[in-house]
Design an enzyme around this catalytic site. Sequence first.
Site, PDB file in Angstrom:
ATOM      1  N   HIS A 116      -2.820   9.116   4.033  1.00 42.35           N
ATOM      2  CA  HIS A 116      -1.474   8.801   3.578  1.00 42.35           C
ATOM      3  C   HIS A 116      -0.534   9.975   3.832  1.00 42.35           C
ATOM      4  O   HIS A 116      -0.938  11.143   3.814  1.00 42.35           O
ATOM      5  CB  HIS A 116      -1.483   8.453   2.087  1.00 42.35           C
ATOM      6  CG  HIS A 116      -0.196   7.868   1.613  1.00 42.35           C
ATOM      7  ND1 HIS A 116       0.873   8.648   1.217  1.00 42.35           N
ATOM      8  CD2 HIS A 116       0.206   6.578   1.478  1.00 42.35           C
ATOM      9  CE1 HIS A 116       1.877   7.863   0.855  1.00 42.35           C
ATOM     10  NE2 HIS A 116       1.497   6.608   0.997  1.00 42.35           N
ATOM     11  N   GLU A 188       2.960   2.580   7.732  1.00 45.70           N
ATOM     12  CA  GLU A 188       3.901   2.999   6.704  1.00 45.70           C
ATOM     13  C   GLU A 188       4.855   4.046   7.286  1.00 45.70           C
ATOM     14  O   GLU A 188       4.556   5.249   7.255  1.00 45.70           O
ATOM     15  CB  GLU A 188       3.163   3.599   5.506  1.00 45.70           C
ATOM     16  CG  GLU A 188       2.328   2.608   4.722  1.00 45.70           C
ATOM     17  CD  GLU A 188       2.004   3.126   3.338  1.00 45.70           C
ATOM     18  OE1 GLU A 188       2.261   2.400   2.375  1.00 45.70           O
ATOM     19  OE2 GLU A 188       1.506   4.262   3.228  1.00 45.70           O
TER      20      GLU A 188
END
Length: 271
Positions: A116, A188
Amino acid sequence: MSSGAVGQGAPGAPVARPLPILGVSLKLYLDVAATGAWAGELAELAARHPAVAGERVRLFALPSLTALAQTRQQLAGTPVAWGAQDLHWEDRGAFTGAVSGADLAELGCRYVEVGHAERKRIFGETPAVVGQKLNAAFRNGLTPVFCVGEQRAGTPELAAAECIAQLEDAFGHVTQLSATSEIVVAYEPEWAIGRPVPAPAAHVRFVADRLRAWLGAHFAGAEASVIYGGSAQRGTLAELGDSVDGLFLGRFAHRVSDLAAIVDEAAALAE
């Protein structure tokens, strides 16, 4: 796909489209009690929604580590899977504060988040570290939710190139793939995380198509999903259609009633 480094699939081979999948990462927003209550509501949603109960839409939840036991208890016996937001690249050793993938698997986790943007930006994770964490996930039978995304808003062509470079950089360190390996690639864009609205649909479609092509060239025969995160919310999946396999949700799924509406959108795609 044979065991060994990435690149064993036939170039351009299609990746079988999986059932729609919705994942929720709670990050560190909710405390243990609130997470348990949220997971209880999620279990009720799974029981009453025909698409989830009939396993036409897949759901998974990634709570904070300290709330994993409560989440597991609430979701036991439901079709909803659970997992962790991080793991260490080694299973055992002198790694104070680290989380073993072997232990996560023993606890019943199916998914684990890897790469992430916050892990890279705040904790300094490099492509080599991310690749070794992918190895740990594959080695322990966990499905990595591998996050990729460009730092700054720009053209979809540049975004796709940056995302594919992240895939190649990380998977250059992967040696633990097997014929049963699964992967979820979460697109993302970093500039869209935390904003009121997601990235434009046309932008997401373009990048998702390129990610799917890369997976088709490197993961032929394996189960691979491409999902979108970055302020994903109600209406996002309906707008994106089948250009993605689902969504990776954050704060817009903190209310299970909002998540239920998104499940409806996923169910429509599964029909």
